[in-house]
Design an enzyme around this catalytic site. Structure first.
Site, short mmCIF file in Angstrom:
data_model
loop_
_atom_site.label_atom_id
_atom_site.label_comp_id
_atom_site.label_asym_id
_atom_site.label_seq_id
_atom_site.Cartn_x
_atom_site.Cartn_y
_atom_site.Cartn_z
N ASN A 150 -31.23 -0.79 43.82
CA ASN A 150 -31.42 -2.23 43.55
C ASN A 150 -30.44 -2.80 42.53
OD1 ASN A 150 -32.80 -0.75 41.57
ND2 ASN A 150 -34.15 -2.45 41.14
N GLU A 248 -38.57 6.65 35.92
CA GLU A 248 -38.74 5.18 35.86
C GLU A 248 -39.08 4.73 37.26
OE1 GLU A 248 -38.69 3.51 33.14
OE2 GLU A 248 -37.90 5.08 31.83
N CYS A 282 -37.22 -3.94 39.47
CA CYS A 282 -38.51 -3.36 39.12
C CYS A 282 -39.28 -4.23 38.14
CB CYS A 282 -38.31 -1.96 38.55
SG CYS A 282 -37.18 -1.99 37.15
N GLU A 462 -36.67 5.19 28.28
CA GLU A 462 -35.22 5.16 28.12
C GLU A 462 -34.89 4.20 27.00
OE1 GLU A 462 -34.08 4.01 32.18
OE2 GLU A 462 -33.69 6.12 32.60
P1 NAD Z 1 -36.14 5.90 46.14
O1 NAD Z 1 -37.20 6.63 45.40
O2 NAD Z 1 -36.21 5.83 47.60
O3 NAD Z 1 -34.69 6.50 45.81
C1 NAD Z 1 -34.20 6.59 44.49
C2 NAD Z 1 -33.17 7.70 44.43
O4 NAD Z 1 -33.83 8.95 44.64
C3 NAD Z 1 -32.08 7.61 45.51
O5 NAD Z 1 -30.85 8.01 44.95
C4 NAD Z 1 -32.56 8.62 46.53
O6 NAD Z 1 -31.52 9.14 47.31
C5 NAD Z 1 -33.16 9.69 45.64
N1 NAD Z 1 -34.14 10.57 46.30
C6 NAD Z 1 -34.87 10.32 47.42
N2 NAD Z 1 -35.65 11.39 47.70
C7 NAD Z 1 -35.41 12.33 46.75
C8 NAD Z 1 -35.92 13.63 46.50
N3 NAD Z 1 -36.83 14.20 47.27
N4 NAD Z 1 -35.46 14.29 45.42
C9 NAD Z 1 -34.57 13.72 44.58
N5 NAD Z 1 -34.04 12.50 44.78
C10 NAD Z 1 -34.46 11.80 45.85
O7 NAD Z 1 -36.12 4.45 45.47
P2 NAD Z 1 -35.27 3.22 45.93
O8 NAD Z 1 -35.89 2.70 47.19
O9 NAD Z 1 -33.82 3.55 45.88
O10 NAD Z 1 -35.54 2.18 44.74
C11 NAD Z 1 -36.57 1.26 44.74
C12 NAD Z 1 -37.67 1.73 43.81
O11 NAD Z 1 -37.15 1.97 42.52
C13 NAD Z 1 -38.75 0.70 43.63
O12 NAD Z 1 -40.00 1.33 43.69
C14 NAD Z 1 -38.50 0.18 42.23
O13 NAD Z 1 -39.63 -0.35 41.57
C15 NAD Z 1 -38.00 1.39 41.55
N6 NAD Z 1 -37.23 1.03 40.36
C16 NAD Z 1 -37.77 1.30 39.14
C17 NAD Z 1 -37.08 0.95 37.99
C18 NAD Z 1 -37.64 1.23 36.62
O14 NAD Z 1 -36.88 1.17 35.67
N7 NAD Z 1 -38.91 1.55 36.47
C19 NAD Z 1 -35.83 0.33 38.11
C20 NAD Z 1 -35.33 0.07 39.37
C21 NAD Z 1 -36.03 0.44 40.49
#
Ligand code: NAD
Length: 483
Positions: A150, A248, A282, A462
């Site tokens: 995002n 996060e 997020c 963080e």
């Molecule tokens: P996602 O969990 O699908 O992917 C995040 C990352 O994890 C990607 O690089 C992905 O390739 C990797 N990944 C996927 N499966 C994995 C596994 N089994 N092991 C290790 N890594 C793996 O999330 P997304 O769709 O990219 O992002 C959206 C989500 O992120 C939303 O839920 C949003 O709320 C959250 N988000 C949270 C914050 C925060 O600071 N709390 C900030 C931004 C986004």
């Protein structure tokens, strides 16, 4: 755009077995570049390079490490226009969001932590005549940094910068949906003169590359930002290996509009908090809770403003909203709008593809900003993270009820409260279970403050001191005096 490559041991390389994956421009639905579809073997090479680079990097004088990170920050600034355009094409965000906020913040992440480690001190405990203690804080080794799509470069560098500044070496894994700016970061890291192996970037699928990084025995620290279910999987893998993890995760953030709120002042911020980056931050406010005495007035101001937002080509400076990150994500968000209807909700505005988009954007993932009303607190639409341009508005009768509703979700990332009553603001802030509470503002960030979530929004914090602690291991040294 040229192919994106992995950065391993100071060289830009393809995946070992030569696989590629297309990166789609979500505004057109067409591929615009491709990145390596790496395997566990590529991760292993990157981890070996990082392990070999660790003794040299961790023993450099702090000022030398910080200078290297500042050179990288300067290069990000120099390439700001190019990086912003790439981010917009890769992710669908409007160009101004990337150019004015995200790319400058990526440079700021490196500068901030370069300075933070130069000013950091560790603790000293005096035991009077018996002796004293001082605490060493040493880097932990190879860190795995896993980032979402995002805010691609902004969140990737938010992890890499403190990890490197504290003397660790890094294997980074950007989202496979948005690899482009991470690819450029690899090139800039070489140009900045980071020693080989200090920063490695491996592109590819989360379940392959991300998972290997999490289970790799030489990677003792994992910092992850992404979805809650992925976070749970990571915790499951890393827990029995006793790794240090920071997660996060998702959010379902309330926006509380109190009885005495200054609506004229609040309105532009509330609109921005709901729909910035198509609601894919997020920290976006996705549940707007309004004191019932002001609900009608609120909707009279809110709906025309939302309807006036222009959804269109992310590269067009006239667009307020761009595309969602992918067709698949658009389908998921639209399914939530259908779900809301079936749960008794009313679509007060939006809910469909904008009607007048240019032909070039026919295959794009567009959705008008959408406002839902009339949904009960307990329904799925009000409980689950949608992560799109969709907000639900609810009325409340007392400020105590607002606090209960704010807390009545599985998440606890952020909240904004709109009030002119000082004691109400402080009282609510102390009772709402969220890692970040904004009063009369939204998305105002000070990088020194703790950042993270309660409940299913995450584990750990963080930012500032919290990051310096997370990326270092403490050793207390006790010096006893002769009696
Ligand atoms: P996602 O969990 O699908 O992917 C995040 C990352 O994890 C990607 O690089 C992905 O390739 C990797 N990944 C996927 N499966 C994995 C596994 N089994 N092991 C290790 N890594 C793996 O999330 P997304 O769709 O990219 O992002 C959206 C989500 O992120 C939303 O839920 C949003 O709320 C959250 N988000 C949270 C914050 C925060 O600071 N709390 C900030 C931004 C986004």
């Amino acid at each position: 755009m040229p192919d994106v490559l992995n950065l391993i041991d100071g060289a830009l390389v393809e995946a070992r077995d030569g696989g590629w994956r297309d990166s789609i421009n979500p505004a057109t639905g067409e591929p615009h570049t491709r990145c390596p579809d790496s395997s566990a073997a590529d991760v292993d090479r990157a981890v070996s390079a990082a392990r070999e680079a660790f003794p040299g990097w961790s023993s450099l004088p702090v000022a030398e490490r910080s200078d290297a990170l500042r050179r990288l920050a300067d290069l990000i600034d120099e390439h700001r226009d190019d990086l912003a355009r790439l981010e917009s094409i890769d992710q669908g965000k409007v160009l101004s969001q990337a150019r004015e906020i995200e790319i400058p913040r990526s440079a700021a992440n490196f500068r901030f932590f370069a300075g933070a480690v130069e000013h950091a001190a560790s603790s000293f405990h005096d035991m009077g005549g018996a002796g004293f203690n001082y605490t060493l804080r040493r880097p932990r080794g190879v860190v795995g940094c896993i980032a979402p799509w995002n805010l691609p470069l902004y969140l990737f560098t938010w992890k890499i910068a403190p990890a490197l500044a504290t003397g660790n070496t890094v294997v980074g894994k950007p989202s496979e949906l948005t690899p482009a700016t991470a690819g450029r970061l690899g090139e800039l890291a070489i140009e900045a003169g980071l020693p080989r192996g200090v920063l490695n970037i491996v592109h590819g699928d989360g379940a392959v590359v991300g998972h290997r990084l999490v289970e790799h025995p030489e990677v003792g620290t994992i910092t992850f930002t992404g979805g809650t279910s992925t976070g749970a999987r990571i915790a499951e893998t890393a827990g029995p290996l006793f790794k240090r993890i920071s997660l996060e995760l998702g959010g379902k953030n309330p926006v509380v509009v109190c009885e005495d709120a200054d609506l004229d002042r609040a309105m532009p911020h509330i609109v921005r908090s709901a729909f910035s980056n198509q609601g894919q931050i997020c920290l976006c406010g996705s549940r707007i809770l309004v004191h019932r005495s002001r609900l009608e007035e609120f909707m009279e101001g809110f709906l025309p403003r939302v309807s006036a937002l222009r959804t269109g080509d992310p590269l067009d400076p006239e667009s307020d909203l761009g595309a969602l990150v992918s067709r698949e994500h658009l389908d998921k968000v639209q399914a939530y709008i259908e779900l809301a209807r079936s749960e008794g909700g009313k679509v007060a505005c939006g809910g469909r593809r904008p009607p007048e988009l240019p032909d070039r954007l026919d295959g794009g993932a567009f959705l008008e900003p959408t406002v839902l009303m009339g949904l009960p607190q307990s329904c799925r639409t009000n409980q689950e993270e949608i992560f799109g341009p969709v907000v639900s508005v609810q009325g409340f009768d007392s400020h105590g009820e607002a606090v209960r509703r704010a807390n009545d979700v599985p998440y606890g990332l952020a909240c904004s409260i709109w009030t002119n009553d000082l004691s109400r603001a402080h009282g609510m802030a102390a009772r709402i279970d969220a890692g970040i509470i904004w009063v009369n503002c939204w998305m105002v960030r000070d990088l020194r403050t703790p950042f993270g979530g309660w409940k299913q929004s995450g584990v750990g914090r963080e930012g500032g001191e919290e990051a310096l602690r997370f990326f270092t291991e403490s050793t207390n040294v006790c010096i006893g005096f002769e009696p």
